[in-house]
Write a protein that holds these residues in place. Sequence first.
Motif, PDB file in Angstrom:
ATOM      1  N   ASP A  25       0.830  -1.211   0.000  1.00 30.05           N
ATOM      2  CA  ASP A  25       0.000   0.000   0.000  1.00 30.05           C
ATOM      3  C   ASP A  25       0.858   1.253   0.000  1.00 30.05           C
ATOM      4  O   ASP A  25       0.548   2.234  -0.680  1.00 30.05           O
ATOM      5  CB  ASP A  25      -0.950   0.012   1.196  1.00 30.05           C
ATOM      6  N   SER A  26       1.946   1.224   0.730  1.00 31.53           N
ATOM      7  CA  SER A  26       2.851   2.362   0.788  1.00 31.53           C
ATOM      8  C   SER A  26       3.490   2.630  -0.576  1.00 31.53           C
ATOM      9  O   SER A  26       3.582   3.787  -1.011  1.00 31.53           O
ATOM     10  CB  SER A  26       3.937   2.107   1.844  1.00 31.53           C
ATOM     11  N   GLU A  27       3.923   1.595  -1.245  1.00 31.74           N
ATOM     12  CA  GLU A  27       4.518   1.757  -2.578  1.00 31.74           C
ATOM     13  C   GLU A  27       3.488   2.310  -3.560  1.00 31.74           C
ATOM     14  O   GLU A  27       3.798   3.193  -4.374  1.00 31.74           O
ATOM     15  CB  GLU A  27       5.087   0.439  -3.100  1.00 31.74           C
ATOM     16  N   ILE A  28       2.262   1.803  -3.482  1.00 30.29           N
ATOM     17  CA  ILE A  28       1.216   2.282  -4.396  1.00 30.29           C
ATOM     18  C   ILE A  28       0.892   3.747  -4.111  1.00 30.29           C
ATOM     19  O   ILE A  28       0.735   4.543  -5.045  1.00 30.29           O
ATOM     20  CB  ILE A  28      -0.038   1.390  -4.306  1.00 30.29           C
ATOM     21  N   ARG A  29       0.832   4.119  -2.838  1.00 31.30           N
ATOM     22  CA  ARG A  29       0.604   5.529  -2.494  1.00 31.30           C
ATOM     23  C   ARG A  29       1.699   6.413  -3.072  1.00 31.30           C
ATOM     24  O   ARG A  29       1.429   7.473  -3.648  1.00 31.30           O
ATOM     25  CB  ARG A  29       0.539   5.717  -0.974  1.00 31.30           C
ATOM     26  N   TYR A  30       2.934   5.979  -2.935  1.00 30.00           N
ATOM     27  CA  TYR A  30       4.059   6.756  -3.451  1.00 30.00           C
ATOM     28  C   TYR A  30       3.972   6.896  -4.975  1.00 30.00           C
ATOM     29  O   TYR A  30       4.169   7.989  -5.522  1.00 30.00           O
ATOM     30  CB  TYR A  30       5.390   6.109  -3.049  1.00 30.00           C
ATOM     31  N   LEU A  31       3.649   5.804  -5.665  1.00 28.66           N
ATOM     32  CA  LEU A  31       3.516   5.856  -7.117  1.00 28.66           C
ATOM     33  C   LEU A  31       2.373   6.782  -7.528  1.00 28.66           C
ATOM     34  O   LEU A  31       2.497   7.530  -8.511  1.00 28.66           O
ATOM     35  CB  LEU A  31       3.311   4.456  -7.695  1.00 28.66           C
ATOM     36  N   ARG A  32       1.279   6.763  -6.787  1.00 29.96           N
ATOM     37  CA  ARG A  32       0.161   7.670  -7.086  1.00 29.96           C
ATOM     38  C   ARG A  32       0.556   9.128  -6.882  1.00 29.96           C
ATOM     39  O   ARG A  32       0.146  10.001  -7.639  1.00 29.96           O
ATOM     40  CB  ARG A  32      -1.052   7.326  -6.229  1.00 29.96           C
ATOM     41  N   GLU A  33       1.343   9.381  -5.853  1.00 29.92           N
ATOM     42  CA  GLU A  33       1.831  10.748  -5.631  1.00 29.92           C
ATOM     43  C   GLU A  33       2.681  11.212  -6.811  1.00 29.92           C
ATOM     44  O   GLU A  33       2.540  12.350  -7.270  1.00 29.92           O
ATOM     45  CB  GLU A  33       2.642  10.831  -4.336  1.00 29.92           C
ATOM     46  N   LEU A  34       3.531  10.331  -7.293  1.00 36.25           N
ATOM     47  CA  LEU A  34       4.344  10.670  -8.461  1.00 36.25           C
ATOM     48  C   LEU A  34       3.460  10.898  -9.685  1.00 36.25           C
ATOM     49  O   LEU A  34       3.688  11.836 -10.459  1.00 36.25           O
ATOM     50  CB  LEU A  34       5.358   9.556  -8.760  1.00 36.25           C
ATOM     51  N   GLN A  35       2.448  10.066  -9.830  1.00 38.17           N
ATOM     52  CA  GLN A  35       1.529  10.191 -10.959  1.00 38.17           C
ATOM     53  C   GLN A  35       0.783  11.528 -10.898  1.00 38.17           C
ATOM     54  O   GLN A  35       0.664  12.223 -11.901  1.00 38.17           O
ATOM     55  CB  GLN A  35       0.544   9.019 -10.949  1.00 38.17           C
TER      56      GLN A  35
END
Length: 69
Positions: A25-35
């Motif tokens: 979940d943390s990795e996905i949150r980070y990727l969404r922030e980048l997106q």
Amino acid sequence: MQINIIEQISNSCSCSHTEAREYLDSEIRYLRELQEADDLREDDMETACLNLGLDLDYREYFINRLAGA
């Protein structure tokens, strides 16, 4: 694939399934922030795989999650 990816993360980092889900979940949150910042690159998904101890074949999983699939 969700259960399989949690199992893979749990095995690679020797952690519980709950911790593995939190890491994912943390990795996905980070990727969404980048997106959202329009700064997401393909190698960011490779980095997420490596951070979680996953094969690079899981890049498609992250692409699908970010696309809302």
